[in-house]
Design a protein around this motif. Structure first.
Motif, PDB file in Angstrom:
ATOM      1  N   THR A 228     -70.359 -35.922  14.288  1.00 57.42           N
ATOM      2  CA  THR A 228     -70.911 -35.878  12.944  1.00 57.42           C
ATOM      3  C   THR A 228     -71.606 -34.543  12.707  1.00 57.42           C
ATOM      4  O   THR A 228     -71.918 -33.810  13.650  1.00 57.42           O
ATOM      5  CB  THR A 228     -71.926 -37.010  12.741  1.00 57.42           C
ATOM      6  N   ARG A 229     -71.864 -34.245  11.456  1.00 56.83           N
ATOM      7  CA  ARG A 229     -72.547 -33.000  11.109  1.00 56.83           C
ATOM      8  C   ARG A 229     -74.002 -33.018  11.580  1.00 56.83           C
ATOM      9  O   ARG A 229     -74.616 -34.078  11.635  1.00 56.83           O
ATOM     10  CB  ARG A 229     -72.522 -32.786   9.597  1.00 56.83           C
ATOM     11  N   THR A 230     -74.518 -31.836  11.900  1.00 55.01           N
ATOM     12  CA  THR A 230     -75.961 -31.729  12.107  1.00 55.01           C
ATOM     13  C   THR A 230     -76.624 -31.817  10.735  1.00 55.01           C
ATOM     14  O   THR A 230     -75.992 -31.560   9.706  1.00 55.01           O
ATOM     15  CB  THR A 230     -76.322 -30.392  12.769  1.00 55.01           C
ATOM     16  N   GLU A 235     -76.835 -30.935   4.918  1.00 53.48           N
ATOM     17  CA  GLU A 235     -77.542 -30.548   3.698  1.00 53.48           C
ATOM     18  C   GLU A 235     -76.838 -29.398   2.983  1.00 53.48           C
ATOM     19  O   GLU A 235     -76.690 -29.419   1.752  1.00 53.48           O
ATOM     20  CB  GLU A 235     -78.984 -30.164   4.046  1.00 53.48           C
ATOM     21  N   SER A 236     -76.401 -28.397   3.739  1.00 52.77           N
ATOM     22  CA  SER A 236     -75.704 -27.273   3.106  1.00 52.77           C
ATOM     23  C   SER A 236     -74.351 -27.695   2.547  1.00 52.77           C
ATOM     24  O   SER A 236     -73.935 -27.220   1.484  1.00 52.77           O
ATOM     25  CB  SER A 236     -75.530 -26.128   4.109  1.00 52.77           C
ATOM     26  N   GLY A 295     -73.850 -37.380   8.915  1.00 48.51           N
ATOM     27  CA  GLY A 295     -74.670 -36.472   9.694  1.00 48.51           C
ATOM     28  C   GLY A 295     -75.572 -37.200  10.668  1.00 48.51           C
ATOM     29  O   GLY A 295     -75.746 -38.427  10.595  1.00 48.51           O
ATOM     30  N   HIS A 296     -76.132 -36.413  11.594  1.00 50.58           N
ATOM     31  CA  HIS A 296     -77.002 -36.977  12.627  1.00 50.58           C
ATOM     32  C   HIS A 296     -78.189 -36.052  12.824  1.00 50.58           C
ATOM     33  O   HIS A 296     -78.030 -34.834  12.909  1.00 50.58           O
ATOM     34  CB  HIS A 296     -76.216 -37.130  13.937  1.00 50.58           C
ATOM     35  N   ASP A 297     -79.378 -36.638  12.878  1.00 50.29           N
ATOM     36  CA  ASP A 297     -80.611 -35.881  13.053  1.00 50.29           C
ATOM     37  C   ASP A 297     -81.154 -36.147  14.452  1.00 50.29           C
ATOM     38  O   ASP A 297     -81.423 -37.301  14.804  1.00 50.29           O
ATOM     39  CB  ASP A 297     -81.629 -36.318  11.988  1.00 50.29           C
ATOM     40  N   VAL A 305     -76.814 -40.597   8.994  1.00 54.29           N
ATOM     41  CA  VAL A 305     -76.994 -40.402   7.559  1.00 54.29           C
ATOM     42  C   VAL A 305     -75.627 -40.166   6.940  1.00 54.29           C
ATOM     43  O   VAL A 305     -74.879 -39.296   7.400  1.00 54.29           O
ATOM     44  CB  VAL A 305     -77.916 -39.206   7.272  1.00 54.29           C
ATOM     45  N   VAL A 306     -75.306 -40.952   5.927  1.00 51.31           N
ATOM     46  CA  VAL A 306     -74.019 -40.832   5.247  1.00 51.31           C
ATOM     47  C   VAL A 306     -74.272 -40.536   3.775  1.00 51.31           C
ATOM     48  O   VAL A 306     -75.125 -41.178   3.145  1.00 51.31           O
ATOM     49  CB  VAL A 306     -73.177 -42.111   5.395  1.00 51.31           C
TER      50      VAL A 306
END
Length: 368
Positions: A228-230, A235-236, A295-297, A305-306
């Motif tokens: 998944t995205r960082t 955000e970008s 994404g993943h934090d 987070v989707v």
């Protein structure tokens, strides 16, 4: 060097340059995602190939115009190195300026007509080559904010080429292509060898540099374990897609939380927890609708987070995720585990993404 047969040297150089250029372009194509640097430097090699074959064609009198094509293509090739170096530091590549100089050099050769010979427009051509090589060297060695060994090697090669072409231009202006100095030090056969070295060394420096930088960029964009995205890249990406109207005026933010992460770690160890996270991410990515992003934090390791377009049916997708988790349970040490996942959904604009995520996390934590 002047004793070398010019046609033979041109043929050999054409083959070498075509092979090396193909390797670079193939490497860019295999990476899939390209940016302005890749496109500029691919143009460098495509134009270099055109240059070598144009000069071979120009050996035939009927194809006198190929000299203009070769001159313009080589100016474009070396200018594209400078453009790519600028793009690498997030500055405008100004390829239109490079293309304009290449077109001017080609026109200056063409206006001389069939009687212009192989050196039609020669002084402008040599001056342009020296200028673009010098500018590329300055960009790579002095102005870059990301200096690496490959950058230094590429910049050094450009500096040497700039010095050579500057000397060739001075010799041409002073005595013409038939002068003893020009024939001794700057003959076509010698220059062809210099060009081959420039292209070959430059290609391998570029390939090594872009391979490493692409890998570094991938680490900053994607979680290696989950795919998944960082969060910064999520955000970008959301901001970019929202600016292009691909997410609609509003969007949906979903936070999914793995509820039994601690229990899984207690029962199966740390690897059990990691396998559970990876399994949840795989299911989310498998069922993700078009234009949606996940994404993943690292600060919230058990959550995903989707971001869904405002027009997407978020409820239907969440039901699909729950059904898939049941139909494709996680298997750990021979046991079958259906993951317990909680979620919350918020609607809003891309500008408020951080607040939407925070609201979802608060709601999911309160439901635990």
């Amino acid at each position: 060097m002047t004793s070398l047969d010019t046609t033979t040297v041109l043929v050999v150089s054409a083959v070498l340059i075509a092979v090396v250029s193909s390797l670079f372009v193939l490497g860019v194509w295999r990476r899939g995602r390209t940016d302005r640097v890749d496109r500029c430097w691919s143009l460098t090699f495509l134009a270099a190939v055109v240059t070598t074959f144009a000069y071979l064609a120009a050996e035939t009198p009927a194809l006198w115009w190929a000299t203009a094509l070769g001159n313009g293509a080589f100016v474009l090739s070396l200018g594209a190195i400078w453009a790519g170096a600028r793009a690498r530091d997030a500055r405008p590549p100004l390829l239109s300026l490079v293309a304009a100089s290449a077109a001017l050099v080609a026109v200056l050769a063409l206006v001389r007509g069939p009687d212009g010979g192989p050196w039609a427009g020669g002084l402008a051509y040599l001056a342009a080559l020296a200028t673009w090589c010098a500018l590329a060297a300055v960009e790579l060695l002095a102005r870059t904010r990301r200096r690496a060994g490959e950058t230094v090697a590429l910049g050094a090669v450009c500096a040497v080429a700039a010095a050579y072409y500057a000397g060739r231009a001075v010799a041409f202006a002073a005595g013409g292509p038939a002068s003893p100095t020009f024939e001794r030090f700057f003959a076509t056969s010698t220059t062809t060898v210099v060009n081959v070295v420039l292209v070959v060394v430059g290609a391998f420096a570029m390939m090594a540099l872009r391979t490493r930088e692409t890998a570094e960029a991938a680490v900053s964009r994607y979680d290696a374990a989950l795919g998944t995205r960082t969060m910064p890249y999520l955000e970008s990406s959301v901001a970019e897609r929202a600016a292009r109207g691909r997410l609609g005026p509003t969007l949906q933010v979903v936070v999914l939380r793995l509820q039994d992460a601690r229990e899984l770690r207690a029962a199966f160890g740390r690897e059990g927890r990691e396998h559970a996270r990876a399994h949840l991410a795989a299911v989310v990515l498998e069922t993700l609708p078009g234009q949606a992003l996940a994404g993943h934090d690292d600060g919230h390791p058990d959550e995903l987070v989707v971001v869904l377009p405002g027009t997407a049916d978020g409820d239907a997708w969440l039901q699909d995720v729950e059904r898939t988790l049941v139909e494709q349970p996680l298997r750990l040490d021979g046991d079958t585990v259906v993951l317990d996942v909680r979620h919350d959904v918020r609607h809003g604009s891309a500008d408020g993404l951080a607040d939407l995520v925070a609201s979802c996390r608060t709601a999911v934590a309160g439901a635990s």
